[in-house]
Structures are given as structure tokens and as C-alpha cells.
Design an enzyme around this catalytic site. Structure first.
Site: not given
Ligand code: IVH
Length: 796
Positions: A129, A150, A304, A422, A425, A440, A446
Site C-alpha cells: 500500500k 482522486r 484484492k 562546542c 572542545c 565547531c 576538536c
Molecule cells: S486499490 C478499489 N491498491 O489507498 C480499490 N490502492 O484507501 C482502489 N493505495 O486512494 C484502490 N496502494 O491512494 C489500491 N496497491 C494499492 C494501493 C492503493 C495505495 C491507496 C490509494 C487509494 C487508497 C485507498
């Protein structure tokens, strides 16, 4: 004059250049296998810019030259996302003993999928993430047309111009088979190293540093001037798709990511698939262990469900999918109390305020100290003794104080002030004009600076004196046995035994060395042997070891490869150093200032006299030839109004500084230099100090030019040959091999043609090898290359 219609050769050349530049971007950002030197990349870019400037009809929005466009006026337009950009549910660690208890939210998530789909152990795409800014990129017919933030998920901001400057984002898709309309989603991030460099510079310039890499990414994308964004080293990773029209994607998310990669998008190398709850947790742990060594910040991993049919069936709750979840790592930030603020003196004398903290666990480690960077930073944060503060760890970086919790400030605290002397020293702490750091002024008087300088000198990547750790260095300095690195080479077994005896006496312990009834000296013999062994070094290591301000390993390497020998490095003034790649004014001045100190030159002499030798000294690089000249010197002088055109004119007319001075202002004007520039130059040269500095630089340049390998075109053995290097070499880096071949007069090309003399193919060579076979170009091995280089005396 620009011409409207480009001839077919120009059209074709522009296209070749664009493809080559895009290919270089793809190799660098997606494959992580750069195949072209920065200088060559710049050369291609300049050629393309020149072509596009010459023929107006060659201009095209998706050209790599267009990455930096015009400034936005009055903010960003709104973009309604065709498919909303969703958020993710979070799973945090809970109390418990077993994984299923601790990661209850993940277990629930996985079980819900199993039950809803009536499937055991489903397959997930598992990903880091990334902690940056989510964006959506729209491609029509394979061309990048719009990019948006976004925003609130439904409506974002149009930041197309800024996103174009991010080289990791393809302007045109590669390969084939992409849908007519394709929206790719992902995260723009600022890699940690880039963030550190950015903040280092901001602090030095007295500007406000970025709070964290995420703010760095977000702030950069919201710049109204794309030229500002272009200077920020941003990266991008794709992790999802939005709208797709006129084409199909695979059935699973993991296969889609693989396709995105083929089409030119960077996908995090950490992306994988995992099965069932146990697979998810194993991934969580694996990435957790790597977290601090990844080049960018992550705050968790994302799971996912891999197949799109299953995702469809799971559906959504409010704004988050039920088929995905973010599993978060414990925070890298904690609150604790400042017990004291102390000053630490570094190798170059920089005085860094450090907060001593009530110990606190941050992301799994106990933190007791945190850096406050410099006096400005303390003032900006207004950190006081007694304050509650948020401390942050990021990667391997030293923990830092992020901010003060003002609501919890006790009564009677006082603002902190930098001491005037310092603590080690007693010398004065001074602040250079414009610099953020106090230093220093004691230099090697020093003990703190001496210790740091010696520890650095002996460190693994410098002179690599095995076994000479901090403890020994501390004692050697404390008992006044070593003043400069050169003194290390005079130490004997007896010196070390004496040092140990003094340390034992100081600590009131029974001398260990005589405890067993005889004097144990093996450890001292080993140390002396390590010191002896360190004498056989290399020039880059040695230059790095000297601890010159601003000289890291890469600058040391640049100095060594371009100037060839220590003699040249130690006698080259700043304006000439300035012509080397990646050496700016500040670095050049620092190197020259170091060698201007007689004390430093004496230490270098002593080290050489002690027998320090370099295996890799030689002549300056032949590439230097193009960078030396009267014009380069005059450019470095930065005379007002005297631009590159004038300096080039002067260099053409006068073959020495003396000739130039003798000719005088009037003749310069006759030669074509504008009146104002000529007058300024005359004024400049009338200053004896300026003239003397210029003469020094001129002498150094001549000395270097005289040391260059003879040019005699026919004398170079590989003149007229063109080689291509492809695949991975075991013993040789591609840049290195290229440089060696070029030093023999050969050309090293990026692509194979009928004119190619031969191709050297390493491991996993691809299309270039195929091309060579197709055209009947001879193909050789890495061993052949090494043999060729050896035969001509430039063996690796
Ligand atoms: S998927 C439906 N994959 O997390 C899922 N998001 O809380 C859509 N993010 O706004 C997002 N790494 O900024 C996805 N490997 C990743 C991610 C990721 C970071 C962030 C992204 C998003 C937020 C969602």
C-alpha cells in the site's frame, strides 16, 4: 528560421529519437535496467528538441520534449471520474495470541469471501500500500490525454501538465492490444532518497522542509508551474484500471497488472499473488520485514480478490469494495517527552541538536534520541525541554522529531537556544552566511571531529580497516595517540597494547592483557595487519575517506575516473573541477578549499609516504578533452552579460588566456563580442585577484590537457568500429565496458544495424541479439569482450 514542413528524413529521425527516449524511460522506470548513460540520454533529447524547433510540423503533444508544458493559470479544472475512485477498508492489529486473533479483521474479510463465493482458499493479488497520491490516467488510442487526482473519489483535479513531467508515466503506450480508451490508476510517490535530498537542500537554504514523502508527492502535483513539478523526482506505480472501452482486459487483476507492465507502466516489483488467510499473513510479514529497506514509504499491504468475476459478485459497501482490504502496519510515529536537547558534533564540525527522549517504541524499535537537524528546525518546530513531541521513523533514517504537541506543553518552558561554544572542545560555534548549520570552529583540535573523521576514514566503504571500530578510535583520540588519519599508519602492536593499558587504568579494571599471566597481543597484531592491508586502496575510496565536505562515494568516483590521478585531483582549482559531470559550484568549491589547506595537503603527503597506493590511477579521461577550453573558464567566471556565445567566440579567437588579455576590450568587440559584455570582462580582468584565479585555472587546465592520452586518431586501435552491448554481463557493468571501448576509439551504439561491427551479448540478451542474427552481425561473448579489452591494455 523554423521551417513549416519537415523533409521525410527529419520525420523519420524524430520518430526514431522519440522511440529511443521512451524506450530508455521504460527501461529505467519499469524494468529497472537502464541501458543508456545520462549524458547520451540528454544528447538524444537535445537532438530531438533541435529538430522540433527547426520544423514546426514535427511538434506533437506526446513527444518526450513536451513533458514540461505551460504554467496553469488560476488553478486546476475539475475532472469527473468516469468510474469512481474508491477507498479501501482498513485492517489493524488487535490484541491476541494467534494470527487469527491478531489479524481478526483480515480473517473476517477472507472468510466473508469464502462464504459468499462458496470457494475455499481464494487467490488474491497482494500489493504494497503505497503512501503517495492516487491518480487516474486516461489514454485514448494509446496516447496519454488526461490525468487527474482522486479528489473526493467522484471529482478530482486535472493535473495533466504536471503528470506529463513524471518520466515513469508513459506518454504513449508500448506494445499492442490496448483498449481504445484505458484509464489506469495508481500512486504517484516521492522515493525516500529523493525526499531526503529535497529536505537536505531545503534545510540548507533555510526553507521549510517537507513533512513526509507523501506531502512531497501531493505538493509537487499541485504546483501551478509544471517546471517545478519536473524538478521533483517523482515515481509512479500502477495498481488498478478505471474505464475501459473498445477492448478487453484479462479475467484477473494479476494478469491485468502484467499487461499494464507490458504496456509501459511501472508496477511495484513487490506485487504477488497469495492464497487464503495464511498466504495473506505470510505476505504481510514478508513485506513487513522489507518495509524499512524499500526505496519508498508504504503504510500497509493491500489484498484484492484476484478474479474479476468474484469481485463483481462481492460488490461494495458504501465507497469501499468488499473484495479488497488494506492491512496496515503499526504506525511509524509515536508521542514521547523531550528530556534534554544536546549538541552532537559531526565529522565536518556540523553541530546537530539532538533530542534525548523518554524511550518509546516506534514501529518495533526503541527510540531514545531523535535528530532536530539544525537550529532553524528547532526554532521552526519550537521544541523545548519538557515538551511532548511526535517522533517519526522512516526507513533506515535516523528518527526525527516531527512536531510538538502544543496542547501538552507544561508551564514554564523556555525557547531553546544554540549554545555559543562546542560542548566537546570549547571552540566557538559559527554559522556560515546563508548556511543552516552551525559548525565547531575547532577543526581537528576538536576531539569529536577527529573521532568522526577517523571513524569515517577507517570505515568499510572508505579505507576499510577491518576491526578498527568506534571504541578503539575513541581511545586512540582520547589518549592523544592519533591526530590525523596519517597517524594510524605509524601505530604498532606496542601502541595498541599501551592504549589498552591506559583504557584499563582509566576504567579501574584489571588489565585484561596481563590477566592470563602473559601479554595477549593477537588482537593488536590483527589490527596492525588490517591497517597495513588498507594501504593497497583505490583512488575513489581514498578520496571518499578524506572526508571532504560534500564528497560522497559517487563524487569520489567521478573525480577519479575523470581526472585519473590523485596529483590532478589535489591540484585542480574549483573552476576546472566544475566542468566534471555532476560537480556543481558548491561541491567544486568544497574540494578545492580542502586541498587549499596546507594541513590537509600535508596529511595526504604523509599518507602517501606511509605507503598508501592506488591500483587504479591513470591518465585523465579522454572525454575531458571536449570540456577543457578558454570558454569553459570564462563561463565559470560568471561575468555579467558575458554569455556562452561570447565566450565561445573568444575561445575561437584566442588560444590562450594571455592572448586574450593582450588583445583587450576593443579587439574582443571586433571579434564579435557585444560592447557591454566586453566592458564587463575588461573590468573583471582588471581585478588582480580575478586574473590570478583565472591564471591558476588556466594552468591547471593546460596540465590536464597535456596529461590526456594522445589523440592521434589513427593511433586508437578500435577507431571506426561500432559495437553494441546487450544483456547482463557478469564481470563488467555496461557503462564501464562502454567507457573502456570508447577509450580505444570504438563507438558503442544503442541499436544493431548493418553497420554494427559486432555485438557482445551477455546473459538474457533479447531483441538486439535477434536483430544481430537476422542481419548477420557477428555475435561475441562477454569473455571475448574481456579478451579484447585486455589485448589493448584496458582490462577490467
Ligand atoms: S486499490 C478499489 N491498491 O489507498 C480499490 N490502492 O484507501 C482502489 N493505495 O486512494 C484502490 N496502494 O491512494 C489500491 N496497491 C494499492 C494501493 C492503493 C495505495 C491507496 C490509494 C487509494 C487508497 C485507498
Amino acid at each position: 528560421m523554423p521551417q513549416p514542413i519537415a523533409p521525410p528524413e527529419a520525420v523519420e529521425r524524430a520518430e526514431i529519437l522519440r522511440r529511443r527516449i521512451e524506450d530508455a524511460n521504460y527501461r529505467y522506470h519499469v524494468l529497472d535496467e537502464p541501458d543508456i548513460a545520462d549524458a547520451d540520454y540528454d544528447r538524444l533529447m537535445r537532438e530531438l528538441e533541435a529538430l522540433e524547433a527547426q520544423y514546426t510540423d514535427l511538434a506533437s503533444d506526446d513527444s518526450p520534449t513536451r513533458r514540461v508544458g505551460a504554467r496553469a493559470t488560476g488553478g486546476f479544472a475539475e475532472v469527473v471520474h468516469a468510474v469512481p475512485m474508491l477507498s479501501l477498508g482498513n485492517a489493524f492489529e488487535q490484541d491476541g495470541d494467534t494470527d487469527r486473533e491478531k489479524y481478526r479483521e483480515v480473517a473476517d474479510f477472507e472468510r466473508r469471501i469464502e462464504q459468499t463465493l462458496d470457494r475455499k482458499a481464494p487467490v488474491f493479488s497482494v500489493e504494497p500500500k503505497l503512501d503517495g497520491l492516487a491518480i487516474s490516467l486516461r489514454y485514448e488510442d494509446g496516447v496519454f490525454v488526461q490525468g487527474a487526482t482522486r479528489g473526493d473519489g467522484a471529482v478530482g483535479e486535472d493535473v495533466t501538465a504536471n503528470l506529463r513531467t513524471v518520466k515513469a508515466i508513459p506518454l504513449r503506450l508500448r506494445g499492442t492490444g490496448w483498449p481504445r480508451v484505458l484509464e489506469v490508476r495508481g500512486e504517484v510517490i516521492m522515493p525516500r532518497a529523493a525526499f531526503e535530498v529535497f529536505n537536505e537542500r531545503a534545510r540548507a537554504a533555510g526553507e521549510k522542509p517537507l513533512a513526509n514523502p507523501r506531502n512531497g508527492a501531493a505538493g509537487s502535483l499541485r504546483q501551478l508551474d509544471p517546471a517545478v513539478t519536473a524538478k521533483r523526482p517523482l515515481a509512479f506505480f500502477a495498481y488498478a484500471v478505471g474505464r475501459v472501452e473498445g477492448g478487453e482486459l484479462p479475467d484477473t487483476h494479476s494478469a491485468t497488472l502484467a499487461k499494464l507492465r507490458d504496456w509501459g507502466f511501472p508496477v511495484s516489483p513487490e506485487v504477488d499473488t497469495a492464497t487464503g488467510f495464511d498466504g495473506l499473513i505470510a505476505y504481510f510479514r514478508r513485506i513487513g520485514e522489507k518495509r524499512n529497506s524499500l526505496p519508498y514509504d508504504i503504510d500497509g499491504v493491500v489484498y484484492k480478490l484476484d478474479d474479476y468475476a468474484g469481485q463483481q459478485e462481492m460488490g461494495f459497501v458504501s465507497r469501499a469494495p468488499r473484495w479488497a482490504i488494506a492491512h496496515k502496519y503499526p504506525a511509524q510515529e509515536q508521542t514521547t517527552k523531550v528530556e534534554a536537547i544536546e549538541i552532537q558534533i559531526g565529522r565536518t564540525g556540523a553541530a546537530t541538536p539532538v533530542a534525548r527522549l523518554t524511550p518509546v517504541q516506534v514501529g518495533g524499535v526503541t527510540v531514545t534520541n531523535a535528530t532536530l537537524h539544525n537550529a532553524d528546525q528547532v526554532a521552526r518546530l519550537d521544541v523545548r525541554i519538557g515538551d511532548s513531541v511526535i517522533v517519526r521513523r522512516a526507513g533506515d533514517v535516523i528518527p526525527e522529531v516531527a512536531r510538538v504537541v502544543m496542547e501538552r506543553r507544561p508551564a514554564n518552558t523556555v525557547p531553546w537556544k544554540m549554545p555559543s561554544t562546542c560542548p566537546v572542545c570549547g571552540s566557538e560555534l559559527l554559522r556560515e552566511e546563508g548556511a543552516a548549520a552551525y559548525r565547531c570552529s575547532g577543526g581537528l583540535i576538536c576531539a569529536a571531529q577527529r573521532k568522526e573523521a577517523l571513524i569515517h576514514f577507517a570505515s568499510r566503504r572508505a579505507m576499510d580497516i577491518d576491526g578498527l571500530g568506534d571504541r578503539f578510535v575513541d581511545a586512540l583520540v582520547e589518549f592523544d595517540m592519533v591526530h590525523t588519519p596519517a597517524d594510524l599508519y605509524a601505530l604498532t602492536v606496542e601502541s595498541f597494547v599501551r592504549m589498552k593499558a591506559l583504557a584499563d587504568e582509566r576504567d579501574g579494571s584489571i588489565p585484561e592483557t596481563v590477566k592470563q599471566g602473559r601479554i595477549a597481543t593477537k588482537w593488536a597484531e590483527n589490527l596492525v595487519a588490517s591497517i597495513e592491508a588498507s594501504k593497497r586502496s583505490t583512488l575513489p575510496r581514498f578520496l571518499f575517506a578524506l572526508g571532504i565536505m560534500h564528497i560522497g562515494e559517487s563524487t569520489a568516483k567521478t573525480l577519479a575516473t575523470w581526472l585519473g590521478s590523485l596529483e590532478h585531483v589535489r591540484h585542480t582549482p574549483a573552476p576546472v573541477l566544475r566542468v566534471l559531470p555532476d560537480i556543481g559550484d558548491e561541491v567544486a568549491t568544497s574540494i578545492a578549499a580542502f586541498f587549499e589547506q596546507e594541513g590537509n595537503q600535508a596529511v595526504v603527503d604523509k599518507l602517501l609516504a606511509a605507503g598508501v597506493v592506488f591500483a587504479d590511477e591513470g591518465a585523465p579521461s579522454p572525454k575531458l578533452r571536449d570540456r577543457l577550453g578558454l570558454d569553459v573558464l570564462l563561463d565559470a567566471a560568471k561575468v555579467p552579460k558575458l554569455g556562452p556565445k561570447s565566450t565561445a567566440t573568444l575561445a575561437k579567437h584566442y588560444d590562450s588566456l594571455d592572448a586574450l588579455v593582450k588583445a583587450g576590450e576593443h579587439q574582443w568587440i571586433v571579434a564579435g563580442v557585444p560592447q557591454a559584455a566586453a566592458t564587463n570582462l575588461a573590468t573583471y580582468l582588471a581585478d588582480a585577484e580575478h586574473l590570478a584565479a583565472l591564471r591558476d585555472a588556466d594552468t591547471a587546465m593546460r596540465r590536464l590537457a597535456a596529461a590526456l592520452p594522445a589523440k592521434a586518431a589513427s593511433a586508437l586501435p578500435l577507431e571506426g568500429m561500432t559495437y553494441v552491448i546487450t544483456g547482463t554481463m557478469e564481470t563488467l557493468k555496461r557503462d564501464d565496458a562502454t567507457e573502456r571501448l570508447e577509450s580505444l576509439g570504438a563507438k558503442v551504439a544503442g541499436s544493431v544495424s548493418k553497420k554494427t561491427t559486432g555485438v557482445f551479448a551477455g546473459e538474457a540478451a533479447g531483441s538486439k541479439l535477434d536483430k544481430a542474427k537476422e542481419l548477420g552481425v557477428p555475435v561475441h561473448t562477454e569473455a571475448d569482450l574481456v579478451a579484447l579489452l585486455t589485448q589493448h591494455g584496458v582490462a577490467p
